[in-house]
Design a protein around this motif. Structure first.
Motif, PDB file in Angstrom:
ATOM      1  N   ILE A   1       0.970  -1.441  -0.099  1.00  0.00           N
ATOM      2  CA  ILE A   1       0.217   0.128  -0.232  1.00  0.00           C
ATOM      3  C   ILE A   1       0.907   1.214   0.025  1.00  0.00           C
ATOM      4  CG2 ILE A   1      -1.542   1.372   1.549  1.00  0.00           C
ATOM      5  CD1 ILE A   1      -3.320  -0.752   1.874  1.00  0.00           C
ATOM      6  N   LEU A   2       0.446   2.171  -0.805  1.00  0.00           N
ATOM      7  CA  LEU A   2       0.932   3.579  -0.877  1.00  0.00           C
ATOM      8  C   LEU A   2       0.389   4.468   0.317  1.00  0.00           C
ATOM      9  CD1 LEU A   2       0.962   5.047  -4.370  1.00  0.00           C
ATOM     10  CD2 LEU A   2       2.893   5.031  -2.975  1.00  0.00           C
ATOM     11  N   PRO A   3       1.149   4.976   1.122  1.00  0.00           N
ATOM     12  CA  PRO A   3       0.485   5.400   2.392  1.00  0.00           C
ATOM     13  C   PRO A   3      -0.459   6.533   1.894  1.00  0.00           C
ATOM     14  CG  PRO A   3       2.739   5.189   2.836  1.00  0.00           C
ATOM     15  CD  PRO A   3       2.498   4.641   1.425  1.00  0.00           C
ATOM     16  N   MET A   4      -0.464   7.094   0.761  1.00  0.00           N
ATOM     17  CA  MET A   4      -1.449   8.291   0.447  1.00  0.00           C
ATOM     18  C   MET A   4      -2.816   7.457  -0.066  1.00  0.00           C
ATOM     19  SD  MET A   4      -0.705   9.992  -3.101  1.00  0.00           S
ATOM     20  CE  MET A   4      -2.338   9.764  -4.316  1.00  0.00           C
ATOM     21  N   ARG A   5      -2.669   6.102  -0.353  1.00  0.00           N
ATOM     22  CA  ARG A   5      -3.721   5.447  -0.672  1.00  0.00           C
ATOM     23  C   ARG A   5      -4.683   4.934   0.355  1.00  0.00           C
ATOM     24  NH1 ARG A   5      -4.748   5.993  -5.923  1.00  0.00           N
ATOM     25  NH2 ARG A   5      -3.103   6.208  -7.355  1.00  0.00           N
ATOM     26  N   ALA A   6      -3.995   4.623   1.371  1.00  0.00           N
ATOM     27  CA  ALA A   6      -4.394   3.803   2.440  1.00  0.00           C
ATOM     28  C   ALA A   6      -5.869   4.231   2.731  1.00  0.00           C
ATOM     29  CB  ALA A   6      -3.619   3.995   3.800  1.00  0.00           C
ATOM     30  N   ASP A   7      -6.254   5.587   2.884  1.00  0.00           N
ATOM     31  CA  ASP A   7      -7.801   5.834   3.366  1.00  0.00           C
ATOM     32  C   ASP A   7      -8.721   5.582   2.049  1.00  0.00           C
ATOM     33  OD1 ASP A   7      -6.718   6.356   5.829  1.00  0.00           O
ATOM     34  OD2 ASP A   7      -6.349   8.389   5.262  1.00  0.00           O
ATOM     35  N   MET A   8      -8.255   6.112   0.790  1.00  0.00           N
ATOM     36  CA  MET A   8      -9.096   6.075  -0.250  1.00  0.00           C
ATOM     37  C   MET A   8      -9.355   4.758  -0.683  1.00  0.00           C
ATOM     38  SD  MET A   8      -7.915   9.007  -2.854  1.00  0.00           S
ATOM     39  CE  MET A   8      -7.888  10.671  -2.197  1.00  0.00           C
ATOM     40  N   LEU A   9      -8.307   3.690  -0.360  1.00  0.00           N
ATOM     41  CA  LEU A   9      -8.989   2.348  -0.639  1.00  0.00           C
ATOM     42  C   LEU A   9      -9.881   1.668   0.012  1.00  0.00           C
ATOM     43  CD1 LEU A   9      -5.252   0.487  -1.041  1.00  0.00           C
ATOM     44  CD2 LEU A   9      -7.119   0.623  -2.855  1.00  0.00           C
ATOM     45  N   VAL A  10     -10.066   2.301   0.992  1.00  0.00           N
ATOM     46  CA  VAL A  10     -11.252   1.910   1.969  1.00  0.00           C
ATOM     47  C   VAL A  10     -12.437   1.958   1.239  1.00  0.00           C
ATOM     48  CG1 VAL A  10     -12.689   1.872   4.192  1.00  0.00           C
ATOM     49  CG2 VAL A  10     -10.019   2.088   4.179  1.00  0.00           C
ATOM     50  N   VAL A  11     -12.660   3.543   1.065  1.00  0.00           N
ATOM     51  CA  VAL A  11     -14.206   3.817   0.055  1.00  0.00           C
ATOM     52  C   VAL A  11     -14.018   3.134  -1.457  1.00  0.00           C
ATOM     53  CG1 VAL A  11     -14.747   5.762   1.496  1.00  0.00           C
ATOM     54  CG2 VAL A  11     -13.259   6.160  -0.408  1.00  0.00           C
ATOM     55  N   ALA A  12     -12.736   3.097  -1.807  1.00  0.00           N
ATOM     56  CA  ALA A  12     -12.843   2.313  -3.410  1.00  0.00           C
ATOM     57  C   ALA A  12     -13.134   1.063  -3.339  1.00  0.00           C
ATOM     58  CB  ALA A  12     -11.354   2.722  -3.788  1.00  0.00           C
ATOM     59  N   GLY A  13     -12.755   0.161  -2.162  1.00  0.00           N
ATOM     60  CA  GLY A  13     -12.977  -1.089  -1.892  1.00  0.00           C
ATOM     61  C   GLY A  13     -14.492  -1.379  -1.925  1.00  0.00           C
ATOM     62  N   ILE A  14     -15.279  -0.455  -1.445  1.00  0.00           N
ATOM     63  CA  ILE A  14     -16.720  -0.471  -0.903  1.00  0.00           C
ATOM     64  C   ILE A  14     -17.546  -0.564  -2.461  1.00  0.00           C
ATOM     65  CG2 ILE A  14     -18.562   0.495   0.162  1.00  0.00           C
ATOM     66  CD1 ILE A  14     -16.842   1.462   2.401  1.00  0.00           C
ATOM     67  N   LEU A  15     -16.878   0.509  -3.098  1.00  0.00           N
ATOM     68  CA  LEU A  15     -17.332   0.766  -4.473  1.00  0.00           C
ATOM     69  C   LEU A  15     -17.245  -0.638  -5.258  1.00  0.00           C
ATOM     70  CD1 LEU A  15     -18.576   2.725  -6.767  1.00  0.00           C
ATOM     71  CD2 LEU A  15     -16.411   3.681  -6.925  1.00  0.00           C
ATOM     72  N   ILE A  16     -15.991  -1.092  -5.263  1.00  0.00           N
ATOM     73  CA  ILE A  16     -15.799  -2.074  -6.035  1.00  0.00           C
ATOM     74  C   ILE A  16     -16.583  -3.231  -5.598  1.00  0.00           C
ATOM     75  CG2 ILE A  16     -14.170  -4.008  -6.723  1.00  0.00           C
ATOM     76  CD1 ILE A  16     -12.091  -1.507  -6.204  1.00  0.00           C
ATOM     77  N   GLU A  17     -16.767  -3.601  -4.319  1.00  0.00           N
ATOM     78  CA  GLU A  17     -17.670  -4.728  -3.851  1.00  0.00           C
ATOM     79  C   GLU A  17     -19.185  -4.459  -4.142  1.00  0.00           C
ATOM     80  OE1 GLU A  17     -18.824  -7.815  -1.618  1.00  0.00           O
ATOM     81  OE2 GLU A  17     -16.674  -7.366  -2.319  1.00  0.00           O
ATOM     82  N   TYR A  18     -19.395  -3.242  -4.113  1.00  0.00           N
ATOM     83  CA  TYR A  18     -20.594  -2.990  -4.662  1.00  0.00           C
ATOM     84  C   TYR A  18     -21.009  -3.316  -6.112  1.00  0.00           C
ATOM     85  CZ  TYR A  18     -25.202  -0.360  -6.244  1.00  0.00           C
ATOM     86  OH  TYR A  18     -26.107   0.022  -6.663  1.00  0.00           O
ATOM     87  N   VAL A  19     -20.187  -2.973  -6.857  1.00  0.00           N
ATOM     88  CA  VAL A  19     -20.148  -3.521  -8.451  1.00  0.00           C
ATOM     89  C   VAL A  19     -20.046  -5.114  -8.682  1.00  0.00           C
ATOM     90  CG1 VAL A  19     -19.045  -2.948 -10.596  1.00  0.00           C
ATOM     91  CG2 VAL A  19     -19.166  -1.224  -9.113  1.00  0.00           C
ATOM     92  N   LEU A  20     -19.334  -5.768  -7.864  1.00  0.00           N
ATOM     93  CA  LEU A  20     -19.426  -6.989  -7.790  1.00  0.00           C
ATOM     94  C   LEU A  20     -20.551  -7.907  -7.384  1.00  0.00           C
ATOM     95  CD1 LEU A  20     -15.569  -7.765  -6.502  1.00  0.00           C
ATOM     96  CD2 LEU A  20     -16.255  -7.954  -8.811  1.00  0.00           C
ATOM     97  N   GLU A  21     -21.087  -7.097  -6.463  1.00  0.00           N
ATOM     98  CA  GLU A  21     -22.415  -7.551  -6.016  1.00  0.00           C
ATOM     99  C   GLU A  21     -23.417  -7.380  -6.960  1.00  0.00           C
ATOM    100  OE1 GLU A  21     -23.340  -5.715  -2.197  1.00  0.00           O
ATOM    101  OE2 GLU A  21     -21.841  -6.651  -1.155  1.00  0.00           O
ATOM    102  N   LEU A  22     -23.621  -6.262  -7.630  1.00  0.00           N
ATOM    103  CA  LEU A  22     -24.557  -5.932  -8.611  1.00  0.00           C
ATOM    104  C   LEU A  22     -24.367  -6.806  -9.792  1.00  0.00           C
ATOM    105  CD1 LEU A  22     -26.566  -3.511  -9.028  1.00  0.00           C
ATOM    106  CD2 LEU A  22     -24.754  -2.120 -10.105  1.00  0.00           C
ATOM    107  N   THR A  23     -23.125  -7.187 -10.100  1.00  0.00           N
ATOM    108  CA  THR A  23     -22.960  -7.954 -11.440  1.00  0.00           C
ATOM    109  C   THR A  23     -22.904  -9.359 -11.322  1.00  0.00           C
ATOM    110  OG1 THR A  23     -20.730  -7.375 -11.367  1.00  0.00           O
ATOM    111  CG2 THR A  23     -21.839  -5.958 -12.546  1.00  0.00           C
ATOM    112  N   GLY A  24     -22.251  -9.924 -10.200  1.00  0.00           N
ATOM    113  CA  GLY A  24     -21.945 -11.342 -10.064  1.00  0.00           C
ATOM    114  C   GLY A  24     -20.777 -11.721 -10.881  1.00  0.00           C
TER     115      GLY A  24
END
Length: 311
Positions: free
Chosen positions: A268-291
């Motif tokens: 992890i790049l330290p500057m991405r540590a926080d953004m990755l949390v909200v980005a992860g939620i977005l990716i997880e949402y898209v995976l749930e949506l599409t299967g």
């Protein structure tokens, strides 16, 4: 005869990217990459949600461009193409920053719209990932906006840019990223995404993409976490398979660790540590949506798309 050397600059909301290539001479087909580098500018930090570029971020931007200017002189660049996206697109002082960049470096920045951004991202991804004839969902999570494109190797079936980038999501759902994100905030973010991404939901139902291709940024970080170490720009292969189980593991860690431990996770790049949390939620949402179960990451995005288009 002298070689033409081209600098391509992508001024994103999180990161400024610089790609310097030597254009192919007669008889050659491919440009030669001389330099590929990036600077974490965090242009959206402390201001994007209020529609302004904050003073510290403004200074970081000018500083990054001055560094790029030096690299361009060092590599004897003859032509420059610079584009800016979400943060400069929506900030009241975006035009002022464009003027200051020009005054200080002679670099003329073109602010591009979301649709054009999506088109260029798709052109870049096609250079890195063999898409074939099937439909794929391409996703680029920026700091200011997120682009979704449904495409194959030859056709874009649907594209859209949404102003729901990671910095905006952080400001809204994770105002104190030093701790752990609450289950409540995760649920709120998903509800918010469901309302904002209704056009995407409709397009997914129509075109049924078979895989997800994530461009740059957060996806590179997730691929680094899978590997267990941070790779330099030069080391990144054009395309990486991101194992679904690896994504789920990384996502679970990001949700339960506080900032200090998140930023020490391998890869992890330290500057991405926080953004990755909200980005992860977005990716997880898209995976749930599409299967969708297959994820690939593309190290190429907007600037490679610009290059492909110019050639």
């Amino acid at each position: 005869m002298t070689h033409r050397r081209l600098a391509l600059i992508d001024m994103g909301t999180n990161t400024f990217h610089l790609l310097i290539v030597e254009l192919p001479a007669a008889g050659q087909t491919q440009p030669r990459t001389l330099l590929r580098t990036k600077v974490g500018v965090r242009l959206g930090e402390g201001g994007i949600s209020a529609g302004r570029i904050a003073e510290a971020a403004y200074e970081r931007a000018l500083h990054a461009v001055a560094g790029f200017r030096e690299e361009m002189e060092l590599h004897e660049v003859t032509d420059v193409r610079a584009t800016a996206t979400s943060a400069m697109r929506v900030a009241q002082n975006g035009p002022e920053l464009v003027k200051d960049i020009f005054d200080q470096s002679g670099i003329q920045v073109e602010i591009i719209g979301g649709d054009r951004e999506a088109e260029l991202i798709c052109a870049g991804v096609r250079q890195a990932v063999p898409l074939g004839s099937e439909h794929h969902l391409i996703m680029d999570i920026g700091g200011g906006s997120v682009e979704f494109i449904i495409a194959n190797a030859t056709t874009i079936f649907w594209k859209r840019s949404f102003e729901i980038g990671a910095q905006r999501l952080l400001d809204q759902f994770f105002p104190d990223p030093s701790g752990v994100i609450t289950a409540e905030a995760v649920a709120w973010e998903k509800e918010y995404l469901a309302s904002k991404l209704a056009p995407l939901t409709a397009a997914l139902a129509e075109f049924r993409p078979v895989s997800l291709v994530g461009a740059s940024g957060s996806f590179d970080s997730l691929a680094d976490m899978q590997l267990g170490r941070l790779r330099s720009e030069a080391e990144l292969p054009p395309c990486t398979e991101l194992d679904l189980a690896s994504f789920r593991r990384s996502y679970a860690q990001l949700l339960v660790l506080p900032h200090e431990e998140r930023k020490n996770l391998p890869g992890i790049l330290p500057m991405r540590a926080d953004m990755l949390v909200v980005a992860g939620i977005l990716i997880e949402y898209v995976l749930e949506l599409t299967g969708i179960t297959r994820i690939r990451t593309s190290a190429y995005a907007l600037k490679e798309g610009l290059l492909a288009e110019m050639l």
